[in-house]
Scaffold this motif. Sequence first.
Motif, PDB file in Angstrom:
ATOM      1  N   PHE A  75       6.222  32.857  65.940  1.00  0.00           N
ATOM      2  CA  PHE A  75       5.415  34.072  65.984  1.00  0.00           C
ATOM      3  C   PHE A  75       5.098  34.442  67.435  1.00  0.00           C
ATOM      4  N   ALA A  76       4.754  33.442  68.241  1.00  0.00           N
ATOM      5  CA  ALA A  76       4.432  33.706  69.642  1.00  0.00           C
ATOM      6  C   ALA A  76       5.649  34.227  70.393  1.00  0.00           C
ATOM      7  N   GLN A  77       6.811  33.647  70.142  1.00  0.00           N
ATOM      8  CA  GLN A  77       8.013  34.065  70.876  1.00  0.00           C
ATOM      9  C   GLN A  77       8.480  35.453  70.451  1.00  0.00           C
ATOM     10  N   PHE A  78       8.366  35.758  69.176  1.00  0.00           N
ATOM     11  CA  PHE A  78       8.706  37.111  68.735  1.00  0.00           C
ATOM     12  C   PHE A  78       7.703  38.114  69.311  1.00  0.00           C
ATOM     13  N   GLY A  79       6.429  37.710  69.381  1.00  0.00           N
ATOM     14  CA  GLY A  79       5.435  38.567  70.004  1.00  0.00           C
ATOM     15  C   GLY A  79       5.715  38.777  71.480  1.00  0.00           C
ATOM     16  N   CYS A  80       6.183  37.702  72.168  1.00  0.00           N
ATOM     17  CA  CYS A  80       6.538  37.840  73.579  1.00  0.00           C
ATOM     18  C   CYS A  80       7.696  38.813  73.773  1.00  0.00           C
ATOM     19  N   ALA A  81       8.623  38.849  72.811  1.00  0.00           N
ATOM     20  CA  ALA A  81       9.738  39.796  72.897  1.00  0.00           C
ATOM     21  C   ALA A  81       9.219  41.231  72.938  1.00  0.00           C
ATOM     22  N   PHE A  82       8.303  41.550  72.057  1.00  0.00           N
ATOM     23  CA  PHE A  82       7.731  42.902  72.051  1.00  0.00           C
ATOM     24  C   PHE A  82       6.854  43.138  73.281  1.00  0.00           C
ATOM     25  N   LEU A  83       6.140  42.096  73.727  1.00  0.00           N
ATOM     26  CA  LEU A  83       5.266  42.265  74.879  1.00  0.00           C
ATOM     27  C   LEU A  83       6.075  42.582  76.135  1.00  0.00           C
ATOM     28  N   LEU A  84       7.148  41.822  76.377  1.00  0.00           N
ATOM     29  CA  LEU A  84       7.977  42.062  77.559  1.00  0.00           C
ATOM     30  C   LEU A  84       8.624  43.439  77.498  1.00  0.00           C
ATOM     31  N   ARG A  85       9.162  43.786  76.349  1.00  0.00           N
ATOM     32  CA  ARG A  85       9.806  45.103  76.230  1.00  0.00           C
ATOM     33  C   ARG A  85       8.779  46.215  76.408  1.00  0.00           C
ATOM     34  N   GLY A  86       7.579  46.041  75.851  1.00  0.00           N
ATOM     35  CA  GLY A  86       6.562  47.075  75.989  1.00  0.00           C
ATOM     36  C   GLY A  86       6.115  47.243  77.439  1.00  0.00           C
ATOM     37  N   LEU A  87       5.950  46.137  78.165  1.00  0.00           N
ATOM     38  CA  LEU A  87       5.529  46.222  79.565  1.00  0.00           C
ATOM     39  C   LEU A  87       6.603  46.882  80.430  1.00  0.00           C
ATOM     40  N   LEU A  88       7.871  46.529  80.193  1.00  0.00           N
ATOM     41  CA  LEU A  88       8.948  47.154  80.968  1.00  0.00           C
ATOM     42  C   LEU A  88       9.093  48.630  80.613  1.00  0.00           C
ATOM     43  N   MET A  89       8.803  48.981  79.361  1.00  0.00           N
ATOM     44  CA  MET A  89       8.787  50.400  79.000  1.00  0.00           C
ATOM     45  C   MET A  89       7.642  51.126  79.702  1.00  0.00           C
ATOM     46  N   PHE A  90       6.540  50.428  79.901  1.00  0.00           N
ATOM     47  CA  PHE A  90       5.432  51.027  80.642  1.00  0.00           C
ATOM     48  C   PHE A  90       5.862  51.352  82.071  1.00  0.00           C
ATOM     49  N   THR A  91       6.533  50.391  82.714  1.00  0.00           N
ATOM     50  CA  THR A  91       7.039  50.645  84.067  1.00  0.00           C
ATOM     51  C   THR A  91       8.067  51.767  84.057  1.00  0.00           C
ATOM     52  N   GLN A  92       8.930  51.750  83.053  1.00  0.00           N
ATOM     53  CA  GLN A  92       9.930  52.800  82.925  1.00  0.00           C
ATOM     54  C   GLN A  92       9.282  54.170  82.771  1.00  0.00           C
ATOM     55  N   GLY A  93       8.216  54.234  81.988  1.00  0.00           N
ATOM     56  CA  GLY A  93       7.516  55.498  81.790  1.00  0.00           C
ATOM     57  C   GLY A  93       6.877  56.000  83.075  1.00  0.00           C
ATOM     58  N   VAL A  94       6.339  55.066  83.877  1.00  0.00           N
ATOM     59  CA  VAL A  94       5.744  55.466  85.162  1.00  0.00           C
ATOM     60  C   VAL A  94       6.803  56.085  86.069  1.00  0.00           C
ATOM     61  N   LEU A  95       7.993  55.467  86.126  1.00  0.00           N
ATOM     62  CA  LEU A  95       9.061  55.999  86.964  1.00  0.00           C
ATOM     63  C   LEU A  95       9.557  57.350  86.462  1.00  0.00           C
ATOM     64  N   LEU A  96       9.645  57.484  85.130  1.00  0.00           N
ATOM     65  CA  LEU A  96      10.070  58.774  84.578  1.00  0.00           C
ATOM     66  C   LEU A  96       9.052  59.861  84.904  1.00  0.00           C
ATOM     67  N   ALA A  97       7.767  59.513  84.816  1.00  0.00           N
ATOM     68  CA  ALA A  97       6.737  60.486  85.168  1.00  0.00           C
ATOM     69  C   ALA A  97       6.834  60.866  86.641  1.00  0.00           C
ATOM     70  N   ASN A  98       7.135  59.888  87.489  1.00  0.00           N
ATOM     71  CA  ASN A  98       7.282  60.158  88.917  1.00  0.00           C
ATOM     72  C   ASN A  98       8.467  61.073  89.185  1.00  0.00           C
ATOM     73  N   GLN A  99       9.556  60.861  88.435  1.00  0.00           N
ATOM     74  CA  GLN A  99      10.720  61.720  88.584  1.00  0.00           C
ATOM     75  C   GLN A  99      10.425  63.140  88.124  1.00  0.00           C
ATOM     76  N   LEU A 100       9.680  63.267  87.038  1.00  0.00           N
ATOM     77  CA  LEU A 100       9.333  64.609  86.560  1.00  0.00           C
ATOM     78  C   LEU A 100       8.452  65.336  87.563  1.00  0.00           C
ATOM     79  N   ALA A 101       7.597  64.588  88.237  1.00  0.00           N
ATOM     80  CA  ALA A 101       6.682  65.220  89.187  1.00  0.00           C
ATOM     81  C   ALA A 101       7.335  65.477  90.540  1.00  0.00           C
ATOM     82  N   GLY A 102       8.303  64.615  90.947  1.00  0.00           N
ATOM     83  CA  GLY A 102       8.867  64.715  92.284  1.00  0.00           C
ATOM     84  C   GLY A 102      10.202  65.383  92.384  1.00  0.00           C
TER      85      GLY A 102
END
Length: 455
Positions: A75-102
């Motif tokens: 359960f912990a390892q499957f949760g870590c899979a979603f946690l890592l993907r969610g955090l990297l998507m957060f970073t990805q979203g920040v970069l996409l927002a920066n591209q839209l603004a810049g």
Amino acid sequence: MKSTISRTEQGNRVAAASVLVAGCALTAAGFMARAIDGPVNPLLTFFLVSAAGILNLSTACLLGVQFLYNGKRYFAQFGCAFLLRGLLMFTQGVLLANQLAGGEDAVTRAPFWLWIAGETGFAGYVWLSARSYSSTCQDPHKRPGYREAARHGVTVLVVWFAVSMSLVGAGKTMSAPAIIGGANVERFAGVGLLVLYMALWLYVAALTRLSHKLFLLVWVVLSLALCEVLLSLTAPGETSYPWYVARMLALASPGVATLALMWEITRQYQSLALTNTDLVEKVFIDPLTGIYNRRYFDSRIRLVAERAQQNERPLSLLIIDVDFFKQVNDRYGHPFGDAVLQRIAATIQHCIRTPRDFAVRLGGEEFAVVLPEIDQHAALRVSDRIRESVKRAGADMLPKQAHDDGEAITISVGIATWKPGQPFIIGAMLENADQALYEAKHKGRNQSVLASMPA
């Protein structure tokens, strides 16, 4: 302690099949969308990536709760899979927002490689989760505590920070990928990710045989991820409709997991509620008569008394005793005596008119009825109604010859009423009702006698 997610049921398989059909239909729609001309607004991609990141993080939290509940590492390892993907998507979203603004000056290939890293890390943790299941599925359940859960979380945070800083720091250098044997590096990485997911999809199905609800869910999530990667590889560009549909599939993957986990947790709450109801019945319900017992009376009477004093409303108590019950038992046997008590309890319940009134079996052949907001005159009417109903019910139960000989099953009732302005002592009220009952017995039984709390 048992997990809230255990063996696969038929309904789980039907739900999984429905999700797979919907995912395949959405994938087919993505392929057909290639014929649509015109780019997609990049803001849609940013919105879908951000929403998918939030859902991944929420799914990770739900799986973390499951890990804390039962201690199974998968359960912990499957949760870590979603946690890592969610955090990297957060970073990805920040970069996409920066591209839209810049505009063009902010364009970088880091979001693509963050997506590759997130999906690769997700697949790696899913593989670890499946391996843990195969080696620990028969282990006893244990609660690991917060320290072990924090260790898993910190590991993911370190990986996320290192990957994010590496990819974001590369910046413009990632805008023109190199060529390997004539193949684009991004295309090469995407094909490798697709092969990885296909191998993992088969591995999970073969290893777990989808007999566990969690890994049926894992398999469904991997199926949606396969469709997402396939659409992403075949999309004409990152502003095309197939790429947009692929992001919808990336949103559906954690969305399905979140819904499935919430459904299972809801079922667990329902099970706990039913268990609690059963425990209440065992603790507060008399097994013979089916009405409340003395323990319930002792716990409830204080609350009723406090409410009566606050509202300044009267409170009446009836103590009921079956006349000559020992002779009934001796003459007709204990099974008949039990049936008499059951019939009397049902009759008393039938004569109670309002939801706030309640009846209890104090013990043996003695019952009590609590009548909030009822004065002594109304309580006397209720008492007489109960006595007459019990007498009629007893006549139906006795043999015809016994009834013709004048035998009857009757009750005597003692009534105590508290009035606003008087001191309220529960023990004194019970004693007054008992004294009134004794007086009813002394006067010849089958009577109701009033008593009142002393001033």
